[in-house]
Design an enzyme around this catalytic site. Structure first.
Site, PDB file in Angstrom:
ATOM      1  N   GLU A  42      29.450  14.507-106.022  1.00  0.00           N
ATOM      2  CA  GLU A  42      28.543  14.269-107.155  1.00  0.00           C
ATOM      3  C   GLU A  42      29.198  13.376-108.211  1.00  0.00           C
ATOM      4  O   GLU A  42      28.541  12.547-108.814  1.00  0.00           O
ATOM      5  CB  GLU A  42      28.081  15.596-107.787  1.00  0.00           C
ATOM      6  CG  GLU A  42      27.096  16.378-106.942  1.00  0.00           C
ATOM      7  CD  GLU A  42      25.776  15.642-106.690  1.00  0.00           C
ATOM      8  OE1 GLU A  42      25.444  14.697-107.433  1.00  0.00           O
ATOM      9  OE2 GLU A  42      25.077  15.989-105.720  1.00  0.00           O
ATOM     10  N   CYS A 195      10.184   7.649-101.508  1.00  0.00           N
ATOM     11  CA  CYS A 195       9.630   7.197-102.792  1.00  0.00           C
ATOM     12  C   CYS A 195      10.640   6.243-103.439  1.00  0.00           C
ATOM     13  O   CYS A 195      11.158   6.488-104.528  1.00  0.00           O
ATOM     14  CB  CYS A 195       9.334   8.404-103.682  1.00  0.00           C
ATOM     15  SG  CYS A 195       8.245   7.995-105.046  1.00  0.00           S
ATOM     16  N   CYS A 211      -0.473  13.103-104.701  1.00  0.00           N
ATOM     17  CA  CYS A 211       0.225  12.180-105.604  1.00  0.00           C
ATOM     18  C   CYS A 211      -0.780  11.377-106.437  1.00  0.00           C
ATOM     19  O   CYS A 211      -1.525  10.552-105.910  1.00  0.00           O
ATOM     20  CB  CYS A 211       1.105  11.240-104.788  1.00  0.00           C
ATOM     21  SG  CYS A 211       1.954  10.044-105.823  1.00  0.00           S
TER      22      CYS A 211
HETATM   23 FE1  SF4 Z   1       6.065   8.351-104.057  1.00  0.00          FE
HETATM   24 FE2  SF4 Z   1       3.646   9.314-104.358  1.00  0.00          FE
HETATM   25 FE3  SF4 Z   1       4.052   7.368-102.628  1.00  0.00          FE
HETATM   26 FE4  SF4 Z   1       4.995   9.769-102.160  1.00  0.00          FE
HETATM   27  S1  SF4 Z   1       2.867   9.194-102.283  1.00  0.00           S
HETATM   28  S2  SF4 Z   1       6.065   7.836-101.880  1.00  0.00           S
HETATM   29  S3  SF4 Z   1       5.528  10.493-104.202  1.00  0.00           S
HETATM   30  S4  SF4 Z   1       4.313   7.267-104.827  1.00  0.00           S
END
Ligand code: SF4
Length: 353
Positions: A42, A195, A211
Protein backbone atom coordinates in the site's frame (compact mmCIF):
# COMPACT_ATOMS: atom_id res chain seq x y z
CA UNK A 1 -18.71 -17.04 -1.73
CA UNK A 2 -21.85 -15.88 -3.61
CA UNK A 3 -23.92 -12.94 -2.40
CA UNK A 4 -27.68 -13.32 -2.32
CA UNK A 5 -29.52 -10.00 -2.82
CA UNK A 6 -28.89 -7.34 -5.45
CA UNK A 7 -27.12 -4.36 -3.95
CA UNK A 8 -24.13 -2.51 -5.43
CA UNK A 9 -21.86 -4.20 -2.88
CA UNK A 10 -23.15 -7.68 -3.67
CA UNK A 11 -22.85 -7.11 -7.41
CA UNK A 12 -19.28 -5.94 -6.92
CA UNK A 13 -18.39 -8.79 -4.55
CA UNK A 14 -19.85 -11.44 -6.87
CA UNK A 15 -17.86 -9.97 -9.75
CA UNK A 16 -14.72 -9.88 -7.56
CA UNK A 17 -15.08 -13.56 -6.69
CA UNK A 18 -14.65 -14.39 -10.37
CA UNK A 19 -12.41 -11.57 -11.60
CA UNK A 20 -10.08 -10.44 -8.84
CA UNK A 21 -6.55 -9.54 -9.82
CA UNK A 22 -3.69 -11.59 -8.52
CA UNK A 23 -0.82 -9.76 -6.83
CA UNK A 24 2.10 -11.14 -4.83
CA UNK A 25 0.93 -9.22 -1.74
CA UNK A 26 -2.63 -10.56 -1.87
CA UNK A 27 -3.75 -13.55 0.15
CA UNK A 28 -5.14 -16.39 -1.94
CA UNK A 29 -7.01 -19.62 -1.28
CA UNK A 30 -8.23 -18.77 2.20
CA UNK A 31 -4.80 -17.70 3.55
CA UNK A 32 -4.69 -14.91 6.11
CA UNK A 33 -3.36 -11.67 4.64
CA UNK A 34 0.22 -10.82 5.63
CA UNK A 35 0.10 -7.44 7.39
CA UNK A 36 3.70 -6.59 6.43
CA UNK A 37 3.03 -7.33 2.76
CA UNK A 38 -0.24 -5.39 2.69
CA UNK A 39 1.33 -2.38 4.39
CA UNK A 40 4.46 -2.45 2.19
CA UNK A 41 2.42 -2.74 -1.01
CA UNK A 42 0.00 0.00 0.00
CA UNK A 43 2.88 2.41 0.71
CA UNK A 44 4.49 1.54 -2.64
CA UNK A 45 1.16 1.92 -4.45
CA UNK A 46 0.71 5.49 -3.23
CA UNK A 47 1.30 7.44 -6.48
CA UNK A 48 2.67 4.37 -8.33
CA UNK A 49 0.87 1.75 -10.43
CA UNK A 50 0.73 -1.98 -9.74
CA UNK A 51 2.92 -2.94 -12.72
CA UNK A 52 5.78 -0.73 -11.54
CA UNK A 53 5.36 -1.75 -7.91
CA UNK A 54 5.45 -5.54 -8.32
CA UNK A 55 9.22 -6.01 -8.93
CA UNK A 56 10.04 -3.54 -6.13
CA UNK A 57 7.72 -5.37 -3.76
CA UNK A 58 9.31 -8.73 -4.58
CA UNK A 59 12.78 -7.27 -4.19
CA UNK A 60 11.91 -5.74 -0.79
CA UNK A 61 10.45 -8.93 0.66
CA UNK A 62 13.47 -10.86 -0.59
CA UNK A 63 15.89 -8.43 1.05
CA UNK A 64 13.76 -7.91 4.14
CA UNK A 65 11.31 -10.81 4.62
CA UNK A 66 9.74 -9.39 7.79
CA UNK A 67 9.04 -5.99 9.28
CA UNK A 68 11.78 -6.74 11.83
CA UNK A 69 14.30 -7.21 9.02
CA UNK A 70 13.24 -3.94 7.42
CA UNK A 71 13.50 -2.12 10.77
CA UNK A 72 17.08 -3.40 11.18
CA UNK A 73 18.13 -2.24 7.70
CA UNK A 74 20.09 0.99 7.22
CA UNK A 75 18.09 3.88 5.80
CA UNK A 76 20.59 4.13 2.96
CA UNK A 77 19.94 0.52 1.91
CA UNK A 78 16.20 1.19 1.89
CA UNK A 79 16.58 4.40 -0.12
CA UNK A 80 18.83 2.59 -2.55
CA UNK A 81 16.33 -0.24 -3.04
CA UNK A 82 13.60 2.38 -3.49
CA UNK A 83 15.43 4.13 -6.35
CA UNK A 84 13.15 4.65 -9.33
CA UNK A 85 9.89 4.54 -7.38
CA UNK A 86 10.06 8.28 -6.65
CA UNK A 87 8.44 10.23 -3.80
CA UNK A 88 11.28 9.25 -1.47
CA UNK A 89 9.54 10.52 1.63
CA UNK A 90 7.62 7.25 1.37
CA UNK A 91 10.83 5.23 1.75
CA UNK A 92 12.00 7.28 4.73
CA UNK A 93 8.61 6.95 6.40
CA UNK A 94 8.50 3.24 5.58
CA UNK A 95 11.75 2.72 7.45
CA UNK A 96 10.65 4.93 10.35
CA UNK A 97 7.32 3.13 10.56
CA UNK A 98 8.99 -0.32 10.55
CA UNK A 99 11.11 0.74 13.53
CA UNK A 100 8.06 1.97 15.44
CA UNK A 101 6.14 -1.24 14.70
CA UNK A 102 9.04 -3.27 16.09
CA UNK A 103 9.92 -1.04 19.05
CA UNK A 104 6.46 0.06 20.18
CA UNK A 105 4.06 -2.55 18.82
CA UNK A 106 6.10 -5.71 19.30
CA UNK A 107 6.38 -6.28 15.57
CA UNK A 108 2.59 -6.40 15.05
CA UNK A 109 0.63 -3.82 13.07
CA UNK A 110 -2.22 -2.29 15.06
CA UNK A 111 -5.70 -3.03 13.69
CA UNK A 112 -7.25 0.24 14.78
CA UNK A 113 -7.49 2.92 12.06
CA UNK A 114 -6.64 5.69 14.54
CA UNK A 115 -3.46 3.96 15.71
CA UNK A 116 -2.49 3.18 12.12
CA UNK A 117 -3.04 6.84 11.24
CA UNK A 118 -0.54 7.90 13.89
CA UNK A 119 2.26 6.02 12.11
CA UNK A 120 4.63 7.72 9.64
CA UNK A 121 3.55 7.51 6.00
CA UNK A 122 0.09 6.13 6.78
CA UNK A 123 -2.75 8.43 5.72
CA UNK A 124 -6.51 7.83 5.82
CA UNK A 125 -6.55 5.67 2.68
CA UNK A 126 -3.72 3.37 3.76
CA UNK A 127 -5.03 3.10 7.34
CA UNK A 128 -8.47 2.07 6.08
CA UNK A 129 -6.97 -0.35 3.53
CA UNK A 130 -4.83 -2.12 6.17
CA UNK A 131 -7.67 -2.16 8.68
CA UNK A 132 -10.13 -3.69 6.18
CA UNK A 133 -7.82 -6.01 4.23
CA UNK A 134 -5.66 -7.37 7.06
CA UNK A 135 -8.01 -7.22 10.02
CA UNK A 136 -11.49 -7.41 8.44
CA UNK A 137 -12.53 -4.18 10.14
CA UNK A 138 -15.38 -2.05 8.86
CA UNK A 139 -13.21 0.51 7.08
CA UNK A 140 -13.57 2.07 3.64
CA UNK A 141 -10.39 3.08 1.80
CA UNK A 142 -11.14 5.79 -0.75
CA UNK A 143 -8.60 6.55 -3.48
CA UNK A 144 -8.96 7.91 -7.01
CA UNK A 145 -10.34 4.59 -8.28
CA UNK A 146 -13.05 4.49 -5.64
CA UNK A 147 -13.92 8.17 -6.15
CA UNK A 148 -14.37 7.53 -9.86
CA UNK A 149 -16.62 4.51 -9.34
CA UNK A 150 -18.76 6.39 -6.80
CA UNK A 151 -19.05 9.49 -8.98
CA UNK A 152 -20.20 7.39 -11.93
CA UNK A 153 -22.54 5.05 -10.08
CA UNK A 154 -24.32 8.12 -8.68
CA UNK A 155 -23.79 10.51 -11.59
CA UNK A 156 -22.13 13.09 -9.33
CA UNK A 157 -21.39 15.95 -11.69
CA UNK A 158 -19.90 18.50 -9.29
CA UNK A 159 -16.10 18.70 -9.65
CA UNK A 160 -13.32 17.37 -7.46
CA UNK A 161 -11.83 18.36 -5.10
CA UNK A 162 -15.01 20.16 -3.95
CA UNK A 163 -17.04 16.95 -4.06
CA UNK A 164 -14.50 14.75 -2.27
CA UNK A 165 -16.41 14.49 1.01
CA UNK A 166 -19.58 13.55 -0.79
CA UNK A 167 -17.77 10.74 -2.61
CA UNK A 168 -16.23 9.47 0.63
CA UNK A 169 -19.67 9.45 2.25
CA UNK A 170 -21.10 7.52 -0.71
CA UNK A 171 -18.25 5.00 -0.56
CA UNK A 172 -18.90 4.43 3.17
CA UNK A 173 -22.57 4.06 2.52
CA UNK A 174 -21.97 1.37 -0.10
CA UNK A 175 -19.68 -0.66 2.17
CA UNK A 176 -21.43 -3.91 3.17
CA UNK A 177 -21.56 -5.25 6.72
CA UNK A 178 -19.34 -8.23 5.88
CA UNK A 179 -16.26 -9.12 3.80
CA UNK A 180 -14.70 -5.69 4.42
CA UNK A 181 -11.31 -6.67 3.05
CA UNK A 182 -12.71 -8.29 -0.08
CA UNK A 183 -15.01 -5.36 -0.71
CA UNK A 184 -12.19 -2.81 -0.37
CA UNK A 185 -10.13 -4.75 -2.91
CA UNK A 186 -13.15 -5.39 -5.13
CA UNK A 187 -13.90 -1.67 -5.65
CA UNK A 188 -10.20 -1.02 -6.28
CA UNK A 189 -10.16 -3.78 -8.90
CA UNK A 190 -13.38 -2.61 -10.51
CA UNK A 191 -12.01 0.94 -10.81
CA UNK A 192 -8.66 -0.28 -12.12
CA UNK A 193 -9.91 -2.79 -14.71
CA UNK A 194 -13.53 -1.98 -15.68
CA UNK A 195 -14.55 1.49 -14.59
CA UNK A 196 -11.29 2.89 -15.98
CA UNK A 197 -10.73 6.63 -16.43
CA UNK A 198 -10.98 7.18 -20.20
CA UNK A 199 -13.13 4.40 -21.64
CA UNK A 200 -15.14 2.63 -18.94
CA UNK A 201 -16.06 -0.90 -20.01
CA UNK A 202 -19.73 -0.55 -19.11
CA UNK A 203 -20.81 -3.48 -21.28
CA UNK A 204 -19.00 -5.94 -18.97
CA UNK A 205 -19.56 -4.05 -15.71
CA UNK A 206 -21.43 -5.84 -12.92
CA UNK A 207 -23.05 -2.52 -11.95
CA UNK A 208 -24.39 -1.58 -15.37
CA UNK A 209 -28.02 -2.13 -14.37
CA UNK A 210 -27.84 0.25 -11.41
CA UNK A 211 -25.30 2.81 -12.67
CA UNK A 212 -26.87 6.26 -13.00
CA UNK A 213 -23.78 7.67 -14.75
CA UNK A 214 -24.04 4.96 -17.41
CA UNK A 215 -27.75 5.67 -17.87
CA UNK A 216 -27.05 9.41 -18.14
CA UNK A 217 -24.78 8.63 -21.10
CA UNK A 218 -21.40 10.21 -20.33
CA UNK A 219 -19.74 8.28 -17.49
CA UNK A 220 -16.26 8.83 -19.00
CA UNK A 221 -16.61 12.54 -18.18
CA UNK A 222 -16.87 11.75 -14.45
CA UNK A 223 -15.55 12.69 -12.04
CA UNK A 224 -15.20 16.28 -13.18
CA UNK A 225 -12.20 18.20 -11.91
CA UNK A 226 -11.70 21.89 -11.24
CA UNK A 227 -9.04 23.26 -13.61
CA UNK A 228 -5.52 22.81 -12.24
CA UNK A 229 -3.34 25.82 -11.53
CA UNK A 230 -0.22 26.03 -13.69
CA UNK A 231 2.86 24.86 -11.77
CA UNK A 232 5.51 27.48 -10.99
CA UNK A 233 9.10 27.01 -12.18
CA UNK A 234 12.13 27.13 -9.90
CA UNK A 235 15.71 27.54 -11.04
CA UNK A 236 19.07 26.34 -9.72
CA UNK A 237 22.70 25.94 -10.68
CA UNK A 238 24.21 22.55 -9.93
CA UNK A 239 27.86 21.49 -9.87
CA UNK A 240 29.44 18.35 -11.28
CA UNK A 241 32.86 18.53 -9.62
CA UNK A 242 35.64 15.98 -10.10
CA UNK A 243 39.07 15.71 -8.52
CA UNK A 244 42.27 14.54 -10.16
CA UNK A 245 41.49 10.93 -9.14
CA UNK A 246 38.36 11.08 -11.27
CA UNK A 247 36.04 11.04 -8.30
CA UNK A 248 32.83 13.06 -8.17
CA UNK A 249 31.83 15.22 -5.25
CA UNK A 250 28.46 14.30 -3.73
CA UNK A 251 26.73 14.98 -0.47
CA UNK A 252 23.65 13.96 1.46
CA UNK A 253 20.55 16.12 1.58
CA UNK A 254 19.10 17.02 4.95
CA UNK A 255 16.80 14.38 6.42
CA UNK A 256 13.76 16.63 6.37
CA UNK A 257 12.08 18.01 3.28
CA UNK A 258 11.96 17.10 -0.39
CA UNK A 259 14.28 14.16 -1.31
CA UNK A 260 15.40 14.16 2.33
CA UNK A 261 18.32 11.85 3.12
CA UNK A 262 19.06 11.19 -0.58
CA UNK A 263 22.43 11.86 -2.19
CA UNK A 264 22.91 14.88 -4.43
CA UNK A 265 25.37 16.99 -6.33
CA UNK A 266 25.78 20.38 -4.67
CA UNK A 267 23.54 23.12 -6.02
CA UNK A 268 22.35 26.60 -5.27
CA UNK A 269 18.99 27.08 -3.59
CA UNK A 270 16.08 26.03 -5.84
CA UNK A 271 14.72 29.50 -6.31
CA UNK A 272 11.86 31.24 -8.06
CA UNK A 273 14.51 33.74 -9.20
CA UNK A 274 15.98 33.13 -12.62
CA UNK A 275 19.53 31.68 -12.96
CA UNK A 276 21.11 35.09 -13.43
CA UNK A 277 20.02 36.25 -9.96
CA UNK A 278 20.98 33.16 -7.99
CA UNK A 279 23.42 33.43 -5.15
CA UNK A 280 26.20 30.91 -5.74
CA UNK A 281 27.62 30.26 -2.30
CA UNK A 282 29.10 26.95 -3.43
CA UNK A 283 31.47 28.84 -5.74
CA UNK A 284 33.55 30.04 -2.81
CA UNK A 285 35.23 26.65 -2.42
CA UNK A 286 38.26 27.37 -4.56
CA UNK A 287 37.44 26.26 -8.08
CA UNK A 288 37.69 29.10 -10.56
CA UNK A 289 37.28 27.32 -13.85
CA UNK A 290 33.63 26.27 -13.75
CA UNK A 291 32.29 25.68 -17.23
CA UNK A 292 28.63 25.65 -18.02
CA UNK A 293 27.40 22.48 -19.73
CA UNK A 294 25.05 23.40 -22.61
CA UNK A 295 21.29 22.85 -22.17
CA UNK A 296 19.62 22.72 -18.80
CA UNK A 297 18.15 19.70 -16.98
CA UNK A 298 14.40 19.86 -16.40
CA UNK A 299 12.38 17.92 -13.88
CA UNK A 300 8.83 18.18 -12.56
CA UNK A 301 7.84 17.61 -8.95
CA UNK A 302 4.24 17.53 -7.73
CA UNK A 303 4.16 21.23 -6.96
CA UNK A 304 6.71 22.82 -9.25
CA UNK A 305 8.93 22.47 -12.30
CA UNK A 306 12.67 22.68 -11.76
CA UNK A 307 15.22 23.82 -14.30
CA UNK A 308 18.91 23.33 -13.52
CA UNK A 309 21.94 24.77 -15.23
CA UNK A 310 24.82 22.34 -14.83
CA UNK A 311 28.46 23.38 -14.32
CA UNK A 312 31.51 21.18 -14.38
CA UNK A 313 34.88 21.82 -12.78
CA UNK A 314 37.97 20.03 -11.47
CA UNK A 315 38.97 20.51 -7.84
CA UNK A 316 42.56 20.98 -6.72
CA UNK A 317 44.26 20.71 -3.32
CA UNK A 318 42.93 24.15 -2.33
CA UNK A 319 39.34 23.10 -2.76
CA UNK A 320 37.61 23.01 0.58
CA UNK A 321 34.40 20.98 0.67
CA UNK A 322 32.66 18.72 3.10
CA UNK A 323 30.96 15.68 1.58
CA UNK A 324 31.97 12.50 -0.20
CA UNK A 325 34.33 11.91 -3.11
CA UNK A 326 32.75 9.01 -4.95
CA UNK A 327 34.49 6.93 -7.63
CA UNK A 328 32.77 7.24 -10.99
CA UNK A 329 32.19 3.48 -11.00
CA UNK A 330 30.46 3.61 -7.63
CA UNK A 331 27.95 6.32 -8.48
CA UNK A 332 25.29 3.72 -9.26
CA UNK A 333 25.58 2.36 -5.71
CA UNK A 334 24.41 5.69 -4.27
CA UNK A 335 20.83 6.55 -3.39
CA UNK A 336 20.29 9.26 -5.98
CA UNK A 337 16.78 10.46 -6.83
CA UNK A 338 15.76 10.56 -10.52
CA UNK A 339 16.57 14.27 -10.75
CA UNK A 340 20.21 13.70 -9.76
CA UNK A 341 20.47 10.75 -12.12
CA UNK A 342 19.37 13.06 -14.93
CA UNK A 343 22.02 15.62 -13.93
CA UNK A 344 24.73 12.94 -13.76
CA UNK A 345 23.74 11.51 -17.13
CA UNK A 346 23.66 14.98 -18.67
CA UNK A 347 27.12 15.83 -17.29
CA UNK A 348 28.75 12.51 -18.08
CA UNK A 349 27.45 12.32 -21.61
CA UNK A 350 28.72 15.89 -22.26
CA UNK A 351 32.13 15.06 -20.77
CA UNK A 352 32.17 11.65 -22.47
CA UNK A 353 33.08 9.82 -19.27
FE1 SF4 B 1 -18.36 2.50 -14.37
FE2 SF4 B 1 -20.98 2.61 -14.32
FE3 SF4 B 1 -19.76 1.91 -16.55
FE4 SF4 B 1 -19.75 0.30 -14.48
S1 SF4 B 1 -21.51 0.92 -15.66
S2 SF4 B 1 -18.02 0.81 -15.79
S3 SF4 B 1 -19.67 1.72 -12.76
S4 SF4 B 1 -19.63 3.87 -15.53
Amino acid sequence: MVATSISPANLILDWFDLNQRSFPWRATGGEDPNSYWVWLSEIMLQQTNTTTVQPYFLDFIKRWPTVNDLASAKLDQVLHAWQGLGYYARARNLHKCAKIIVEEFNGEFPYDEKKLLSLPGIGPYTAAAISAIVFEFNATPVDGNVERVMARLNNVTKPLPMVKRELIALAKNYTPQKRFGDYAQAVMDLGATVCVPKKPKCSICPCKSICIGFKAGNPEKLPQRSPKKALPTRYAKIYFMRNNQNQVFIRRREEKGLLGGMMELPSTEWSVQHFDNLEESFLSIGIVNWKQIPNSVKHTFTHFHLEMQVYEGVADENTDVSGIWCDLDDLDKQAFPSLMKKVLKHSMSYLKI
